[in-house]
Design an enzyme around this catalytic site. Structure first.
Site, PDB file in Angstrom:
ATOM      1  N   GLY A  83      -5.107  -9.307   3.355  1.00 48.62           N
ATOM      2  CA  GLY A  83      -5.831  -8.380   2.479  1.00 48.62           C
ATOM      3  C   GLY A  83      -5.145  -8.129   1.156  1.00 48.62           C
ATOM      4  O   GLY A  83      -5.185  -7.007   0.645  1.00 48.62           O
ATOM      5  N   CYS A 121      16.487  14.234 -11.456  1.00 50.73           N
ATOM      6  CA  CYS A 121      17.559  13.993 -10.472  1.00 50.73           C
ATOM      7  C   CYS A 121      17.154  12.950  -9.426  1.00 50.73           C
ATOM      8  O   CYS A 121      17.992  12.506  -8.639  1.00 50.73           O
ATOM      9  CB  CYS A 121      17.977  15.299  -9.788  1.00 50.73           C
ATOM     10  SG  CYS A 121      16.756  15.964  -8.651  1.00 50.73           S
ATOM     11  N   SER A 166      -4.700  -9.776  -2.908  1.00 53.55           N
ATOM     12  CA  SER A 166      -5.128 -10.799  -3.871  1.00 53.55           C
ATOM     13  C   SER A 166      -3.944 -11.662  -4.297  1.00 53.55           C
ATOM     14  O   SER A 166      -4.122 -12.690  -4.945  1.00 53.55           O
ATOM     15  CB  SER A 166      -5.762 -10.135  -5.099  1.00 53.55           C
ATOM     16  OG  SER A 166      -4.835  -9.234  -5.684  1.00 53.55           O
ATOM     17  N   ASN A 187       0.832  -1.207   0.000  1.00 49.59           N
ATOM     18  CA  ASN A 187       0.000   0.000   0.000  1.00 49.59           C
ATOM     19  C   ASN A 187       0.865   1.255   0.000  1.00 49.59           C
ATOM     20  O   ASN A 187       1.920   1.297   0.628  1.00 49.59           O
ATOM     21  CB  ASN A 187      -0.910   0.014   1.225  1.00 49.59           C
ATOM     22  CG  ASN A 187      -1.847  -1.174   1.227  1.00 49.59           C
ATOM     23  OD1 ASN A 187      -2.032  -1.816   0.190  1.00 49.59           O
ATOM     24  ND2 ASN A 187      -2.431  -1.497   2.369  1.00 49.59           N
ATOM     25  N   CYS A 217      10.953  20.539  -9.900  1.00 54.44           N
ATOM     26  CA  CYS A 217      11.979  20.352  -8.872  1.00 54.44           C
ATOM     27  C   CYS A 217      12.970  21.520  -8.975  1.00 54.44           C
ATOM     28  O   CYS A 217      12.999  22.244  -9.984  1.00 54.44           O
ATOM     29  CB  CYS A 217      12.683  19.032  -9.160  1.00 54.44           C
ATOM     30  SG  CYS A 217      14.134  18.690  -8.163  1.00 54.44           S
ATOM     31  N   CYS A 249      11.673  13.684  -8.349  1.00 55.85           N
ATOM     32  CA  CYS A 249      11.985  14.334  -9.611  1.00 55.85           C
ATOM     33  C   CYS A 249      12.318  13.282 -10.657  1.00 55.85           C
ATOM     34  O   CYS A 249      13.063  12.345 -10.376  1.00 55.85           O
ATOM     35  CB  CYS A 249      13.166  15.285  -9.395  1.00 55.85           C
ATOM     36  SG  CYS A 249      13.745  16.007 -10.943  1.00 55.85           S
ATOM     37  N   CYS A 263      15.924  21.398  -9.681  1.00 54.45           N
ATOM     38  CA  CYS A 263      16.800  21.179 -10.852  1.00 54.45           C
ATOM     39  C   CYS A 263      16.061  21.453 -12.156  1.00 54.45           C
ATOM     40  O   CYS A 263      16.661  21.385 -13.228  1.00 54.45           O
ATOM     41  CB  CYS A 263      17.346  19.747 -10.854  1.00 54.45           C
ATOM     42  SG  CYS A 263      16.202  18.516 -11.526  1.00 54.45           S
ATOM     43  N   ASP A 294      -0.522   4.161   0.988  1.00 53.35           N
ATOM     44  CA  ASP A 294      -1.341   5.125   1.734  1.00 53.35           C
ATOM     45  C   ASP A 294      -0.712   5.623   3.034  1.00 53.35           C
ATOM     46  O   ASP A 294      -1.228   6.571   3.645  1.00 53.35           O
ATOM     47  CB  ASP A 294      -2.746   4.544   1.995  1.00 53.35           C
ATOM     48  CG  ASP A 294      -2.722   3.216   2.744  1.00 53.35           C
ATOM     49  OD1 ASP A 294      -1.840   3.009   3.590  1.00 53.35           O
ATOM     50  OD2 ASP A 294      -3.626   2.384   2.491  1.00 53.35           O
ATOM     51  N   HIS A 316       5.792  -0.485  -2.792  1.00 43.29           N
ATOM     52  CA  HIS A 316       5.317   0.288  -3.937  1.00 43.29           C
ATOM     53  C   HIS A 316       5.397   1.794  -3.700  1.00 43.29           C
ATOM     54  O   HIS A 316       4.719   2.573  -4.375  1.00 43.29           O
ATOM     55  CB  HIS A 316       3.878  -0.133  -4.293  1.00 43.29           C
ATOM     56  CG  HIS A 316       3.772  -1.547  -4.781  1.00 43.29           C
ATOM     57  ND1 HIS A 316       2.580  -2.235  -4.878  1.00 43.29           N
ATOM     58  CD2 HIS A 316       4.733  -2.414  -5.208  1.00 43.29           C
ATOM     59  CE1 HIS A 316       2.822  -3.457  -5.345  1.00 43.29           C
ATOM     60  NE2 HIS A 316       4.112  -3.588  -5.539  1.00 43.29           N
TER      61      HIS A 316
HETATM   62  P1  OAD Z   1      -6.301  -6.099  -4.542  1.00 38.69           P
HETATM   63  O1  OAD Z   1      -7.382  -5.111  -4.753  1.00 38.69           O
HETATM   64  O2  OAD Z   1      -5.798  -6.851  -5.716  1.00 38.69           O
HETATM   65  O3  OAD Z   1      -6.771  -7.176  -3.451  1.00 38.69           O
HETATM   66  C1  OAD Z   1      -7.370  -6.787  -2.243  1.00 38.69           C
HETATM   67  C2  OAD Z   1      -7.628  -8.043  -1.429  1.00 38.69           C
HETATM   68  O4  OAD Z   1      -8.133  -7.640  -0.165  1.00 38.69           O
HETATM   69  C3  OAD Z   1      -8.657  -8.997  -2.042  1.00 38.69           C
HETATM   70  O5  OAD Z   1      -8.149 -10.312  -2.008  1.00 38.69           O
HETATM   71  C4  OAD Z   1      -9.875  -8.861  -1.106  1.00 38.69           C
HETATM   72  O6  OAD Z   1     -10.599 -10.064  -0.974  1.00 38.69           O
HETATM   73  C5  OAD Z   1      -9.208  -8.468   0.194  1.00 38.69           C
HETATM   74  N1  OAD Z   1     -10.038  -7.681   1.122  1.00 38.69           N
HETATM   75  C6  OAD Z   1     -10.890  -6.661   0.845  1.00 38.69           C
HETATM   76  N2  OAD Z   1     -11.403  -6.139   1.964  1.00 38.69           N
HETATM   77  C7  OAD Z   1     -10.861  -6.838   3.004  1.00 38.69           C
HETATM   78  C8  OAD Z   1     -10.998  -6.787   4.428  1.00 38.69           C
HETATM   79  N3  OAD Z   1     -11.792  -5.892   5.023  1.00 38.69           N
HETATM   80  N4  OAD Z   1     -10.296  -7.674   5.155  1.00 38.69           N
HETATM   81  C9  OAD Z   1      -9.486  -8.590   4.559  1.00 38.69           C
HETATM   82  N5  OAD Z   1      -9.314  -8.693   3.241  1.00 38.69           N
HETATM   83  C10 OAD Z   1      -9.990  -7.842   2.453  1.00 38.69           C
HETATM   84  O7  OAD Z   1      -5.115  -5.323  -3.793  1.00 38.69           O
HETATM   85  P2  OAD Z   1      -3.576  -5.725  -3.625  1.00 38.69           P
HETATM   86  O8  OAD Z   1      -3.403  -7.182  -3.504  1.00 38.69           O
HETATM   87  O9  OAD Z   1      -3.021  -4.861  -2.574  1.00 38.69           O
HETATM   88  O10 OAD Z   1       0.077  -1.967  -7.268  1.00 38.69           O
HETATM   89  O11 OAD Z   1      -3.009  -5.245  -5.032  1.00 38.69           O
HETATM   90  C11 OAD Z   1      -1.639  -5.344  -5.284  1.00 38.69           C
HETATM   91  C12 OAD Z   1      -1.162  -4.214  -6.152  1.00 38.69           C
HETATM   92  O12 OAD Z   1      -1.983  -4.115  -7.334  1.00 38.69           O
HETATM   93  C13 OAD Z   1      -1.299  -2.834  -5.530  1.00 38.69           C
HETATM   94  O13 OAD Z   1      -0.235  -2.524  -4.643  1.00 38.69           O
HETATM   95  C14 OAD Z   1      -1.259  -1.947  -6.733  1.00 38.69           C
HETATM   96  C15 OAD Z   1      -2.205  -2.699  -7.627  1.00 38.69           C
HETATM   97  O14 OAD Z   1      -2.043  -2.512  -8.985  1.00 38.69           O
HETATM   98  C16 OAD Z   1       0.622  -0.869  -7.770  1.00 38.69           C
HETATM   99  O15 OAD Z   1       0.029   0.187  -7.842  1.00 38.69           O
HETATM  100  C17 OAD Z   1       2.050  -1.039  -8.235  1.00 38.69           C
END
Ligand code: OAD
Length: 252
Positions: free
Chosen positions: A187, A130, A189, A102, A148, A127, A150, A104, A119
């Site tokens: 949490g 640089c 995928s 995340n 920036c 920038c 630069c 965030d 990530h």
């Molecule tokens: P996903 O949106 O692919 O998956 C979110 C997961 O969280 C799913 O398996 C849901 O079932 C689960 N979920 C949702 N709510 C939940 C809760 N309250 N408790 C437990 N599980 C819950 O998100 P990520 O796996 O984080 O990359 O995605 C990976 C990357 O794909 C991100 O970092 C981002 C994206 O493209 C970049 O931006 C480089």
């Protein structure tokens, strides 16, 4: 009280080295959208139009506006019980590494300290010439990609599609996965590489692998234990089992 397996009940107090990988699901209870669920960000937008360097070169204003919008949403969001529970676990274990996909920053705001942001972090810009990183508030204006010192354009300091992850951060994450006794995938995928390989690396190296998710994922068939439900509820259950105190005070 949530029921855990005998294995987990034994390991929870015994383990010394613990690692965690979080994904967007941990922040869902803070009101932030995940990427691939029914209301997921990538169901509404095309990543190649918003989250790639090519997109930024083609239409910097569009990309900038999208990140400014997400920053505004984040200003209203607060860490949730799942984030605070992970900070409590970090205080308990002698070695605790929190690896997150995340951007965030909510783990830091909940008090976690040893956080590896695979990530990047949406709070920062860097920038494109640089590489200097900045979190100066004036650069978070709506003006397109402010310059920036630069003269180079600034972009959000996050990893975009087709880009490498920060090498030192990724190496530290692999080391934590290879050496821990207990690993939680929470949490996520578990689709996006290389992050998705970390739980499996941990298990191959001998860790007990626990998945916490609302539903099954790519790695569900390969874990030692699945805890199905919301991350906040289950993490609070783990903390309660260990008799720990959760401090729900946000740090800046
Ligand atoms: P996903 O949106 O692919 O998956 C979110 C997961 O969280 C799913 O398996 C849901 O079932 C689960 N979920 C949702 N709510 C939940 C809760 N309250 N408790 C437990 N599980 C819950 O998100 P990520 O796996 O984080 O990359 O995605 C990976 C990357 O794909 C991100 O970092 C981002 C994206 O493209 C970049 O931006 C480089």
């Amino acid at each position: 009280m949530i029921e855990f397996s005998d294995n987990l009940k034994r390991l929870l107090p015994e383990a010394r080295k613990v690692a965690v990988l979080t994904g967007a699901g941990i922040s869902a209870e803070s009101g932030l959208a995940t990427f691939r669920g029914a209301d997921g960000i990538w169901k509404k937008f095309r990543p190649e139009e918003l989250a790639s360097f090519e997109a930024f070169q083609r239409n910097p204003q569009l990309v900038w506006d999208w990140y400014q919008h997400r920053r505004q949403i984040l200003k209203q969001a607060r860490p949730n019980p799942g984030h605070f529970a992970l900070a409590a676990l970090e205080r308990f274990y002698p070695e605790f590494t929190l690896i997150t996909q995340n951007v965030d920053g909510l783990h830091h705001r909940a008090g976690s300290r040893n956080v590896l942001e695979l990530h990047g972090n949406i709070r920062y810009n860097k920038c494109i010439v640089c590489g200097r990183r900045t979190d100066r508030e004036e650069f978070n204006s709506n003006a397109v990609t402010p310059a920036c010192d630069c003269g180079g354009k600034l972009r959000p300091d996050v990893v975009w599609f087709g880009e490498f992850l920060p090498e030192k951060v990724l190496n530290a994450a692999y080391l934590a996965a290879q050496t821990c006794q207990l690993f939680f995938a929470i949490g996520t995928s578990a689709i996006v590489q290389p992050a998705a390989s970390l739980p499996l690396v941990a298990r191959q190296c001998g860790a007990y692998l626990v998945e916490i998710n609302l539903e099954g994922t790519e790695i569900s068939g390969m874990v030692d234990e699945t805890l199905t439900g919301s991350a906040g509820t289950i993490l609070l259950g783990l903390v309660e089992y260990l008799g720990l105190t959760v401090e729900s005070v946000e740090s800046k």
